[in-house]
Structures are given as structure tokens and as C-alpha cells.
Design an enzyme around this catalytic site. Structure first.
Site, PDB file in Angstrom:
ATOM      1  N   ASN A  10       0.872  -1.174   0.000  1.00  0.00           N
ATOM      2  CA  ASN A  10       0.000   0.000   0.000  1.00  0.00           C
ATOM      3  C   ASN A  10       0.911   1.227   0.000  1.00  0.00           C
ATOM      4  OD1 ASN A  10      -1.797   2.047   0.484  1.00  0.00           O
ATOM      5  ND2 ASN A  10      -2.768   1.082   2.263  1.00  0.00           N
ATOM      6  N   ARG A  82      -2.495  -2.043  -3.580  1.00  0.00           N
ATOM      7  CA  ARG A  82      -3.691  -1.216  -3.405  1.00  0.00           C
ATOM      8  C   ARG A  82      -3.573  -0.006  -4.322  1.00  0.00           C
ATOM      9  NH1 ARG A  82      -4.859   3.421   0.720  1.00  0.00           N
ATOM     10  NH2 ARG A  82      -7.071   3.708   0.320  1.00  0.00           N
ATOM     11  N   HIS A 171     -12.722   3.294  -0.355  1.00  0.00           N
ATOM     12  CA  HIS A 171     -12.763   2.298   0.735  1.00  0.00           C
ATOM     13  C   HIS A 171     -13.466   1.021   0.270  1.00  0.00           C
ATOM     14  CE1 HIS A 171     -12.851   5.744   3.985  1.00  0.00           C
ATOM     15  NE2 HIS A 171     -11.598   5.340   3.791  1.00  0.00           N
ATOM     16  N   LEU A 200     -15.730   3.951   9.500  1.00  0.00           N
ATOM     17  CA  LEU A 200     -15.431   5.204  10.190  1.00  0.00           C
ATOM     18  C   LEU A 200     -13.991   5.182  10.678  1.00  0.00           C
ATOM     19  CD1 LEU A 200     -18.713   5.314  12.360  1.00  0.00           C
ATOM     20  CD2 LEU A 200     -18.379   6.181  10.027  1.00  0.00           C
ATOM     21  N   ARG A 232     -11.759  16.028   6.911  1.00  0.00           N
ATOM     22  CA  ARG A 232     -12.544  16.433   5.738  1.00  0.00           C
ATOM     23  C   ARG A 232     -13.962  16.829   6.141  1.00  0.00           C
ATOM     24  NH1 ARG A 232     -10.949  11.200   3.187  1.00  0.00           N
ATOM     25  NH2 ARG A 232      -8.894  11.537   2.251  1.00  0.00           N
TER      26      ARG A 232
HETATM   27  P1  ADP Z   1      -7.260   5.268   8.758  1.00  0.00           P
HETATM   28  O1  ADP Z   1      -8.442   5.840   8.068  1.00  0.00           O
HETATM   29  O2  ADP Z   1      -6.116   6.206   8.852  1.00  0.00           O
HETATM   30  O3  ADP Z   1      -6.910   3.860   8.353  1.00  0.00           O
HETATM   31  P2  ADP Z   1      -8.263   4.080  11.229  1.00  0.00           P
HETATM   32  O4  ADP Z   1      -9.319   3.240  10.645  1.00  0.00           O
HETATM   33  O5  ADP Z   1      -7.114   3.415  11.882  1.00  0.00           O
HETATM   34  O6  ADP Z   1      -7.744   5.191  10.250  1.00  0.00           O
HETATM   35  O7  ADP Z   1      -8.968   5.059  12.283  1.00  0.00           O
HETATM   36  C1  ADP Z   1      -8.225   6.014  12.972  1.00  0.00           C
HETATM   37  C2  ADP Z   1      -9.147   6.764  13.915  1.00  0.00           C
HETATM   38  O8  ADP Z   1      -9.821   5.851  14.766  1.00  0.00           O
HETATM   39  C3  ADP Z   1      -8.417   7.690  14.863  1.00  0.00           C
HETATM   40  O9  ADP Z   1      -8.210   8.954  14.295  1.00  0.00           O
HETATM   41  C4  ADP Z   1      -9.380   7.772  16.036  1.00  0.00           C
HETATM   42  O10 ADP Z   1     -10.274   8.858  15.843  1.00  0.00           O
HETATM   43  C5  ADP Z   1     -10.170   6.499  15.965  1.00  0.00           C
HETATM   44  N1  ADP Z   1      -9.909   5.605  17.088  1.00  0.00           N
HETATM   45  C6  ADP Z   1      -8.917   4.704  17.219  1.00  0.00           C
HETATM   46  N2  ADP Z   1      -9.014   4.067  18.413  1.00  0.00           N
HETATM   47  C7  ADP Z   1     -10.106   4.567  19.030  1.00  0.00           C
HETATM   48  C8  ADP Z   1     -10.741   4.339  20.287  1.00  0.00           C
HETATM   49  N3  ADP Z   1     -10.278   3.438  21.154  1.00  0.00           N
HETATM   50  N4  ADP Z   1     -11.856   5.049  20.568  1.00  0.00           N
HETATM   51  C9  ADP Z   1     -12.338   5.948  19.710  1.00  0.00           C
HETATM   52  N5  ADP Z   1     -11.779   6.219  18.528  1.00  0.00           N
HETATM   53  C10 ADP Z   1     -10.683   5.553  18.183  1.00  0.00           C
END
Ligand code: ADP
Length: 389
Positions: A10, A82, A171, A200, A232
């Protein structure tokens, strides 16, 4: 013994994530660890010792060598890349050839930040192992089944077609994986269930999946449309852009940066991490509360919209960083939706876990699930399926 390893790459603009999987052991639903041999990330490409993607992949290859799993290993069956944007041209995982690369180069204007980095990773990997099958798996592909009514904007049709202005969605690898994993959790075939998937993460998107086929998604021409995200804005009156240019004197690039990098949760309250927002809300911080409320309001609107799009909803699946971890977001997003047959069980929702699980009340007509996504496993699965025919 046939080669069964797949290396998933990726390539981002400044990072290269990799994961090596043994497809003889990896099984969908077998838990994220099964078949995973090693993974890692090379960051700060373009700085210091990691001059470019070639240097980054060399570093990955040396690391794999140290583990006896190098790029020249006879066990390696293929590399899966990817790729963010496949346009309307690529709607399936695709074996990479010179011709395919040339077609992918034509798509760069649609994803000027992402696709060049993906292409750089592909070029270097092909140089290192020209004999090895390499497969591109596109983030847009799963959404290619959207009907024209969902994929089109109501924009002058000739102009739209001339410049490729339509909804592609992103996604897709995650939405594909999670919608199937949700069906499995319910002991059903994907063709039997209608699912709303809420991915999310830092980026966020929703999709409506009817019988395993995507019929709508919230991201559009670019990943800017739809849900409120980490940085965003998501949906916005497009005239806000004219207003910011004419009245605010901002340039197109400044507005691009504003809406993609300085908006969303970050722009509303100064934090884009839902954990931090939760802590601040607990202290009574009004800016964090407002950011959370706007985030959740948008999410509820999409749940309602996709309920109408699908007609019958069997499951709602939460995934990615926020979806998998924030019980507060899940609870707030679906609160008071009993009339739609959606009831979350507070106790199950509060329990943390690393595997797919149901959080709906037993009386809920719609199954509500938390389903960890695994984009690498999905890319590896699609890649392996293609090269083993
Ligand atoms: P990406 O889109 O970069 O792959 P992820 O799917 O890893 O991101 O999501 C990252 C986001 O998940 C972080 O910015 C945070 O807001 C949220 N996050 C991660 N762990 C937790 C948690 N324990 N509780 C709430 N939100 C979380």
C-alpha cells in the site's frame, strides 16, 4: 508445494505499508492473525535515507530477507497493490501489464495525490520481480455496480462525461470485506442480506449493499463527499467554494486544503482523534461536543437515506478505527431508531473486542454489528484468486 505467499503493498505519498500473508492458511473469518507472516511500514519517503519509493521497497525487501521471506522467495505467488482510483476503466482486480500501467497513468488527474504514489510502488516492485504476477486492487472497484441513478451527479451530462465527473466511491476493499464478513456473522450468504456498512476511520464512508452488491456509497468523485471525517468536511453546498473564493479571496488550492485537511472534526474542535474528543466531552468541552454532534447527525442522515435506498435492511455494520472502538458514536448514531427496527443493546455495545460481534438487542429487527475490517487480507484474497485462476 505451490507458492502461497502474497505480498500486499500500500504505497502512499510518503509511506509504504506492507503485509505478507500465507494464503494456504489465511481464511476469511479465521481471525485477522491467521496466515499473517509479517507486516510493517516505511515512513517519511522523500526524506533522509529513504529518498523515494525504490529506496522504501528496498528496505522492505531487506527486512523480508532477514526473515527468510524475501521478494525472491520461491513461496511468493504474487504481489497485490492497493490502488486508490480505478475510474470507470478498472472494476475488477487486474493483472498488471505495461498496458495496464499506461491506462492507470491516464487516471492520475482523478487522484493526483494517491495514484502517482501507487504507480511508483508498482514500478519498483515490477523492476525487482519482473517475472512475478502483480495485481492491482482498486479502492473504487466494489462501487462500480452502483446504478446510474446513484453514480451520476445532476450536472450537465456532456461536461460531466468529458471530465469524468461522477461518483466513484472509495474504501471499496473494506466495504466488500465487511459486507461479506457481516453476512458470515449472520450465518447467511452475502446474496441474502442487505447491509449498511459504516467505515469510520480517519477517512469515513457509508455504503448500501444489496445482496452483496454495492448500490450506493457516500464518497463521490473524490473522498471529500459524504460523512464528516477526521479532517474532511464531507457534504457541503458546493456554492460554499464560490463564496470562499469570491468573498474570502481564497485560491482553489487553499480551499482544497481547507476542506480536505483543516475541516471535519479537526476543523470543528482542533482534534481529529475520537478518543481525545471523548475525553474533552467528559470534561464538558462545548467545541468537542459540537464536533461530535455534527459527526453523529451526518451519520444518522446516511443511515436513514440508505434504509430508504435498500428498502429492507438486515444489518448495519460498524468498522475501522472509530466504528470498531467508539461505543459512544455507535450508540448516538442509532439512538431512537426503534421505529426503523434498529435497537442497540447497551451492554453488548460497551464490550470491547477484536472479532466480529453483534451489538443489537434481541428484539432488534436489524442486526447491528461491529466488524473489524481487514483490507490487506481482502487485497491478498483477490490477488491470490486472480493468479491461481
Ligand atoms: P485510517 O483511516 O487512517 O486507516 P483508522 O481506521 O485506523 O484510520 O482510524 C483512525 C481513527 O480511529 C483515529 O483517528 C481515532 O479517531 C479512531 N480511534 C482509534 N481508536 C479509538 C478508540 N479506542 N476510541 C475511539 N476512537 C478511536
Amino acid at each position: 508445494m505451490n507458492p502461497s505467499h502474497v505480498l500486499v503493498l500500500n504505497s502512499g505519498s510518503s509511506s509504504l505499508k506492507y503485509q505478507l500473508l500465507d494464503m494456504a492458511r489465511a481464511r476469511p473469518g479465521s481471525g485477522s492473525a491467521a496466515g499473517r507472516l509479517t507486516s510493517g511500514i516505511v515512513e517519511r519517503i522523500g526524506e533522509g535515507p529513504v529518498a523515494d519509493h525504490a529506496a522504501a521497497l528496498k528496505q522492505v525487501s531487506e527486512e523480508l530477507d532477514r526473515q527468510g521471506l524475501g521478494l525472491d522467495s520461491p513461496k511468493l505467488a504474487a504481489v497485490g497493490h492497493r490502488v486508490v482510483h480505478g475510474g470507470t476503466r478498472f472494476t475488477e482486480p487486474t493483472l498488471i501489464t505495461d498496458e495496464v500501467v499506461a491506462e492507470m497513468e491516464k487516471l492520475v488527474p482523478l487522484a493526483p495525490l494517491h495514484n502517482p504514489a501507487n504507480l511508483a510502488g508498482i514500478a519498483v516492485a515490477r523492476q525487482l520481480r519482473p517475472d512475478l504476477p502483480q495485481v492491482a486492487v482498486f479502492d473504487t472497484a466494489f462501487h462500480a455496480t452502483m446504478p446510474e441513478a446513484a453514480a451520476r451527479y445532476a450536472v450537465d451530462i456532456e461536461t460531466a462525461d468529458r471530465f469524468g465527473v461522477r461518483r466513484y466511491g472509495f474504501h471499496g476493499t473494506s466495504h466488500a470485506y465487511v459486507s461479506r464478513a457481516t453476512a458470515r456473522l449472520l450465518d447467511k450468504e452475502p446474496s441474502e442480506v442487505n447491509t449498511i456498512v459504516l467505515h469510520l476511520g480517519n477517512g469515513a464512508s457509508a455504503s448500501a449493499v444489496r445482496g452483496g452488491v454495492c448500490v450506493d456509497t457516500s464518497m463521490g468523485l473524490t473522498p471529500l463527499e459524504g460523512l464528516v471525517m477526521g479532517t474532511r468536511s464531507g457534504d457541503l453546498d458546493p456554492a460554499a467554494i464560490f463564496h470562499l473564493a469570491r468573498v474570502g479571496g481564497m485560491s482553489i488550492d487553499e480551499i482544497d486544503t481547507l476542506l480536505n485537511k483543516r475541516s471535519g472534526l479537526l476543523g470543528l474542535c482542533g482534534d481529529n482523534d475520537m478518543r481525545e474528543i471523548g475525553r474533552r466531552m467528559a470534561e464538558g468541552d462545548p467545541a468537542a461536543r459540537l464536533a461530535f454532534d455534527i459527526y453523529v447527525h451526518r451519520l444518522r442522515k446516511y443511515v436513514g437515506a440508505y434504509t430508504a435506498v435498500l428498502g429492507r435492511v438486515d444489518a448495519i455494520a460498524f468498522t475501522a478505527g472509530v466504528g470498531e472502538n467508539s461505543a459512544a458514536v455507535r450508540e448516538a448514531a442509532l439512538r431512537g431508531l426503534d421505529a426503523l427496527g434498529i435497537e442497540v443493546d447497551a451492554v453488548s455495545n460497551a464490550i470491547r473486542g477484536a472479532t466480529a460481534r453483534l451489538i443489537s438487542a434481541s428484539s432488534s429487527r436489524v442486526a447491528v454489528a461491529v466488524v473489524p475490517t481487514d483490507e490487506e487480507l481482502e487485497i491478498a484474497t483477490q490477488t491470490y484468486a486472480l493468479v491461481t485462476g
